[in-house]
Each structure stands twice: as C-alpha cells, then as structure tokens.
Write a protein that holds these residues in place. Structure first.
Motif, PDB file in Angstrom:
ATOM      1  N   GLU A 112       5.103  38.066  93.287  1.00 20.93           N
ATOM      2  CA  GLU A 112       6.349  38.493  92.648  1.00 20.93           C
ATOM      3  C   GLU A 112       7.291  37.314  92.473  1.00 20.93           C
ATOM      4  O   GLU A 112       7.978  37.207  91.454  1.00 20.93           O
ATOM      5  CB  GLU A 112       7.026  39.597  93.473  1.00 20.93           C
ATOM      6  CG  GLU A 112       6.336  40.926  93.358  1.00 20.93           C
ATOM      7  CD  GLU A 112       7.105  42.035  94.060  1.00 20.93           C
ATOM      8  OE1 GLU A 112       8.349  41.931  94.179  1.00 20.93           O
ATOM      9  OE2 GLU A 112       6.459  42.999  94.475  1.00 20.93           O
ATOM     10  N   GLU A 113       7.309  36.407  93.471  1.00 20.51           N
ATOM     11  CA  GLU A 113       8.168  35.231  93.391  1.00 20.51           C
ATOM     12  C   GLU A 113       7.793  34.363  92.196  1.00 20.51           C
ATOM     13  O   GLU A 113       8.658  33.854  91.484  1.00 20.51           O
ATOM     14  CB  GLU A 113       8.088  34.401  94.679  1.00 20.51           C
ATOM     15  CG  GLU A 113       8.662  35.087  95.898  1.00 20.51           C
ATOM     16  CD  GLU A 113       7.683  36.039  96.582  1.00 20.51           C
ATOM     17  OE1 GLU A 113       6.497  36.115  96.184  1.00 20.51           O
ATOM     18  OE2 GLU A 113       8.110  36.734  97.504  1.00 20.51           O
ATOM     19  N   ALA A 114       6.486  34.192  91.971  1.00 18.71           N
ATOM     20  CA  ALA A 114       6.029  33.376  90.841  1.00 18.71           C
ATOM     21  C   ALA A 114       6.407  34.036  89.519  1.00 18.71           C
ATOM     22  O   ALA A 114       6.869  33.362  88.594  1.00 18.71           O
ATOM     23  CB  ALA A 114       4.514  33.162  90.924  1.00 18.71           C
ATOM     24  N   ARG A 115       6.216  35.343  89.431  1.00 12.93           N
ATOM     25  CA  ARG A 115       6.573  36.047  88.193  1.00 12.93           C
ATOM     26  C   ARG A 115       8.067  35.932  87.911  1.00 12.93           C
ATOM     27  O   ARG A 115       8.478  35.749  86.771  1.00 12.93           O
ATOM     28  CB  ARG A 115       6.168  37.518  88.284  1.00 12.93           C
ATOM     29  CG  ARG A 115       4.672  37.699  88.212  1.00 12.93           C
ATOM     30  CD  ARG A 115       4.310  39.172  88.192  1.00 12.93           C
ATOM     31  NE  ARG A 115       2.918  39.290  88.605  1.00 12.93           N
ATOM     32  CZ  ARG A 115       2.417  40.304  89.253  1.00 12.93           C
ATOM     33  NH1 ARG A 115       3.184  41.318  89.554  1.00 12.93           N
ATOM     34  NH2 ARG A 115       1.173  40.317  89.597  1.00 12.93           N
ATOM     35  N   LEU A 116       8.869  36.045  88.968  1.00 15.44           N
ATOM     36  CA  LEU A 116      10.314  35.917  88.820  1.00 15.44           C
ATOM     37  C   LEU A 116      10.676  34.519  88.368  1.00 15.44           C
ATOM     38  O   LEU A 116      11.466  34.323  87.433  1.00 15.44           O
ATOM     39  CB  LEU A 116      11.000  36.259  90.145  1.00 15.44           C
ATOM     40  CG  LEU A 116      12.505  36.322  90.143  1.00 15.44           C
ATOM     41  CD1 LEU A 116      13.012  37.409  89.205  1.00 15.44           C
ATOM     42  CD2 LEU A 116      13.019  36.579  91.552  1.00 15.44           C
ATOM     43  N   GLU A 117      10.085  33.504  89.016  1.00 14.59           N
ATOM     44  CA  GLU A 117      10.354  32.102  88.682  1.00 14.59           C
ATOM     45  C   GLU A 117      10.004  31.797  87.227  1.00 14.59           C
ATOM     46  O   GLU A 117      10.705  31.041  86.546  1.00 14.59           O
ATOM     47  CB  GLU A 117       9.541  31.188  89.612  1.00 14.59           C
ATOM     48  CG  GLU A 117       9.692  29.702  89.337  1.00 14.59           C
ATOM     49  CD  GLU A 117      11.022  29.145  89.824  1.00 14.59           C
ATOM     50  OE1 GLU A 117      11.429  28.122  89.265  1.00 14.59           O
ATOM     51  OE2 GLU A 117      11.625  29.721  90.727  1.00 14.59           O
ATOM     52  N   LEU A 118       8.938  32.391  86.736  1.00 10.35           N
ATOM     53  CA  LEU A 118       8.485  32.143  85.364  1.00 10.35           C
ATOM     54  C   LEU A 118       9.109  33.095  84.335  1.00 10.35           C
ATOM     55  O   LEU A 118       8.793  33.027  83.160  1.00 10.35           O
ATOM     56  CB  LEU A 118       6.960  32.215  85.297  1.00 10.35           C
ATOM     57  CG  LEU A 118       6.243  31.120  86.102  1.00 10.35           C
ATOM     58  CD1 LEU A 118       4.746  31.389  86.120  1.00 10.35           C
ATOM     59  CD2 LEU A 118       6.543  29.743  85.532  1.00 10.35           C
ATOM     60  N   GLY A 119       9.969  34.000  84.814  1.00 16.54           N
ATOM     61  CA  GLY A 119      10.681  34.892  83.905  1.00 16.54           C
ATOM     62  C   GLY A 119       9.871  36.078  83.433  1.00 16.54           C
ATOM     63  O   GLY A 119      10.159  36.650  82.381  1.00 16.54           O
ATOM     64  N   PHE A 120       8.866  36.478  84.209  1.00 14.42           N
ATOM     65  CA  PHE A 120       8.037  37.630  83.828  1.00 14.42           C
ATOM     66  C   PHE A 120       8.525  38.924  84.467  1.00 14.42           C
ATOM     67  O   PHE A 120       7.890  39.960  84.323  1.00 14.42           O
ATOM     68  CB  PHE A 120       6.575  37.411  84.192  1.00 14.42           C
ATOM     69  CG  PHE A 120       5.952  36.274  83.428  1.00 14.42           C
ATOM     70  CD1 PHE A 120       6.051  36.190  82.058  1.00 14.42           C
ATOM     71  CD2 PHE A 120       5.239  35.288  84.102  1.00 14.42           C
ATOM     72  CE1 PHE A 120       5.464  35.153  81.356  1.00 14.42           C
ATOM     73  CE2 PHE A 120       4.663  34.240  83.405  1.00 14.42           C
ATOM     74  CZ  PHE A 120       4.778  34.173  82.039  1.00 14.42           C
ATOM     75  N   MET A 121       9.638  38.890  85.187  1.00 12.54           N
ATOM     76  CA  MET A 121      10.174  40.094  85.828  1.00 12.54           C
ATOM     77  C   MET A 121      11.646  40.234  85.485  1.00 12.54           C
ATOM     78  O   MET A 121      12.339  39.312  85.268  1.00 12.54           O
ATOM     79  CB  MET A 121      10.025  40.027  87.350  1.00 12.54           C
ATOM     80  CG  MET A 121       8.594  40.174  87.791  1.00 12.54           C
ATOM     81  SD  MET A 121       8.426  40.175  89.583  1.00 12.54           S
ATOM     82  CE  MET A 121       9.124  41.760  89.996  1.00 12.54           C
TER      83      MET A 121
END
Length: 121
Positions: A112-121
């Motif tokens: 979830e952290e990676a998705r947030l960092e990459l703007g996917f959430m």
C-alpha cells in the motif's frame, strides 16, 4: 519442444513462503528495502519484487526475486545489489539470489505504501 514442468497441485501457492519467524528476517527485509530500482522511486521490497526469503541456520540467505519486466535495464546488476545489502548484515554468511518470472510481477504485488508513493491510491 517439450517440457518436464508439471502443473502445481490446486491450492499450491505460486510464491513460496518466507521464514518470517527467523531472527534475521526483519534485518533482511530492511536490507532489501535499501535497494531501489533506478527507474522507480520505491524500494524493491515494497514494489513486491522480493518473493521469498529463506534463512538457513548456517547464515545463508536464499532470496527468490523478480524484476518489473524481463528486459529491465538493471537486470544484471540488481541481484548483486540485493546480495551486497543482505551480506552486510551481521550473522549472514552469504546471500544467494534466484531470479524468476513465474509468477510475473504485477502492480497488485506492491505494498500500500508503494501504491501511495506512486500515486495509485
């Protein structure tokens, strides 16, 4: 062309489980988190590129990992980066890396952290 590969029995996980209870596990994960794909500003652990971490009583760490794509420009270098990071841990004798593309990496493997960092959430 023939192949000897047998289908996995139903219910068999595609990714082997890691040694979560081993005392060195968290340190190995932290070492993996110190390695970044130069094209993506997220560490390879949170990207989901580390599939399995096995740690032997002899201090040998076996990691099964993948890349975001088989043609990744750092495919020849990234396994060594991971190995170097893990071998710096006290108690690790050596780190052996196995590369796989089965299963293929997908964006659903990111934390979830990676998705947030990459703007996917």
């Amino acid at each position: 062309m023939t192949t000897d590969a047998q289908p996995l029995p139903e219910g068999t996980p595609l990714i082997a489980p890691s040694d979560l209870d081993h005392p060195l596990y968290d340190a190995v994960v932290d070492a993996c988190r110190s390695v970044y794909d130069p094209e993506i500003p997220v560490n390879i652990y949170d990207l989901g590129l580390i599939y399995t971490i096995k740690i032997g009583d002899d201090g040998v760490v076996n990691i099964i990992m993948t890349l975001t794509a088989p043609g990744c420009p750092v495919a020849g270098e990234m396994p060594q980066w991971v190995s170097d990071a893990v071998e710096a841990i006290e108690g690790v004798q050596r780190c052996e890396i196995e590369m796989t593309f089965d299963p293929a990496w997908g964006m659903d493997m990111m934390s979830e952290e990676a998705r947030l960092e990459l703007g996917f959430m």
